[in-house]
Design an enzyme around this catalytic site. Sequence first.
Site, PDB file in Angstrom:
ATOM      1  N   ARG A   6       0.996  -1.428   0.047  1.00  0.00           N
ATOM      2  CA  ARG A   6       0.145   0.472  -0.076  1.00  0.00           C
ATOM      3  C   ARG A   6       0.630   1.096   0.005  1.00  0.00           C
ATOM      4  O   ARG A   6       2.075   1.439   0.290  1.00  0.00           O
ATOM      5  CB  ARG A   6      -0.777  -0.218   1.365  1.00  0.00           C
ATOM      6  CG  ARG A   6      -1.724  -1.117   1.504  1.00  0.00           C
ATOM      7  CD  ARG A   6      -3.394  -0.466   0.281  1.00  0.00           C
ATOM      8  NE  ARG A   6      -4.078  -1.440  -0.196  1.00  0.00           N
ATOM      9  CZ  ARG A   6      -4.125  -2.511  -0.952  1.00  0.00           C
ATOM     10  NH1 ARG A   6      -3.437  -2.742  -1.777  1.00  0.00           N
ATOM     11  NH2 ARG A   6      -5.470  -3.083  -0.941  1.00  0.00           N
ATOM     12  N   GLU A  23      -2.070   7.408  -5.847  1.00  0.00           N
ATOM     13  CA  GLU A  23      -1.887   6.663  -7.179  1.00  0.00           C
ATOM     14  C   GLU A  23      -3.145   6.613  -7.728  1.00  0.00           C
ATOM     15  O   GLU A  23      -3.264   6.090  -9.338  1.00  0.00           O
ATOM     16  CB  GLU A  23      -1.849   5.241  -6.956  1.00  0.00           C
ATOM     17  CG  GLU A  23      -2.276   4.365  -6.236  1.00  0.00           C
ATOM     18  CD  GLU A  23      -2.204   2.813  -5.541  1.00  0.00           C
ATOM     19  OE1 GLU A  23      -2.958   2.566  -6.138  1.00  0.00           O
ATOM     20  OE2 GLU A  23      -1.129   2.807  -4.965  1.00  0.00           O
ATOM     21  N   HIS A  77       0.290  -0.117  -9.809  1.00  0.00           N
ATOM     22  CA  HIS A  77      -0.492  -0.916  -8.728  1.00  0.00           C
ATOM     23  C   HIS A  77      -0.523  -2.558 -10.087  1.00  0.00           C
ATOM     24  O   HIS A  77      -1.990  -3.093  -9.475  1.00  0.00           O
ATOM     25  CB  HIS A  77      -1.552  -0.450  -8.852  1.00  0.00           C
ATOM     26  CG  HIS A  77      -2.254  -0.911  -7.067  1.00  0.00           C
ATOM     27  ND1 HIS A  77      -2.629  -0.571  -5.731  1.00  0.00           N
ATOM     28  CD2 HIS A  77      -2.131  -2.315  -6.722  1.00  0.00           C
ATOM     29  CE1 HIS A  77      -2.688  -1.138  -4.849  1.00  0.00           C
ATOM     30  NE2 HIS A  77      -3.051  -2.018  -5.390  1.00  0.00           N
TER      31      HIS A  77
END
Length: 332
Positions: free
Chosen positions: A235, A264, A296
Amino acid sequence: MKIIAYAVRDDERPFFDTWMKENPDVEVKLVPELLTEDNVDLAKGFDGADVYQQKDYTAEVLNKLADEGVKNISLRNVGVDNLDVPTVKARGLNISNVPAYSPNAIAELSVTQLMQLLRQTPLFNKKLAKQDFRWAPDIAKELNTMTVGVIGTGRIGRAAIDIFKGFGAKVIGYDVYRNAELEKEGMYVDTLDELYAQADVITLHVPALKDNYHMLNADAFSKMKDGAYILNFARGTLIDSEDLIKALDSGKVAGAALDTYEYETKIFNKDLEGQTIDDKVFMNLFNRDNVLITPHTAFYTETAVHNMVHVSMNSNKQFIETGKADTQVKFD
């Protein structure tokens, strides 16, 4: 029985189609847009909602879902930190997640990116693009000579440990909740400070909680070996990005591989070609040869997407039929 699925990507549709064929008794509606206040009314008349997004599930959205009679919500991901928990509790919502859609997918990319950093791949790619075929000065390091510190030894952390061991690295771990088998092997250190002091590579595999917000900050970096490598495939909020930049500038950190970033949602999974990204911190990291950024995508494999769809939909069906699910999330 009716389930509505929000934020369904094109690459997920084949897996939804497979699930629907296996469950012909369930009526499923696929919605490509994220769940918002503007489209929550589409859930009226449905028994459950299957969702995926980094954007917050606000109190307003959750209350409207409950008002529409939808109390069963299944997340197609692991993290529940973007749920308004007080509303979940107050409205008696059933929440499930996908706790392990593919630990190997995430572990494999973290090791892959580390190997690129150690073998100076980004620098050689730049040189080769200019037809510069010289070796020096970009000499590599070997993973088998290094100590890897794994923070978080759950499913993903353990998958990473197995891979690192396969390369011959020494592996140490830290976790508040220790794995019995790893403890027998004597792998754990007692404190994060011990891990920082011993590890050449530090890889994060923990959830985003208040207690570990910016756990890698200036103080943590100061306790690390000079020239440490940082891997974050968990994270974005686990790292203070500005402090990471300072550690990179000083050489305290030799390189970083990041699949997450604390802001993000404004950048990742968007086509920003030709546009100016006004996040100076992100661009500082993005433009460094010793920082590898992926948007991601560590989870993004066929196996993982299949599991995200099938596990979440199975859990939603369980909620509707029994009021419970194998992957139900409890909020104390």
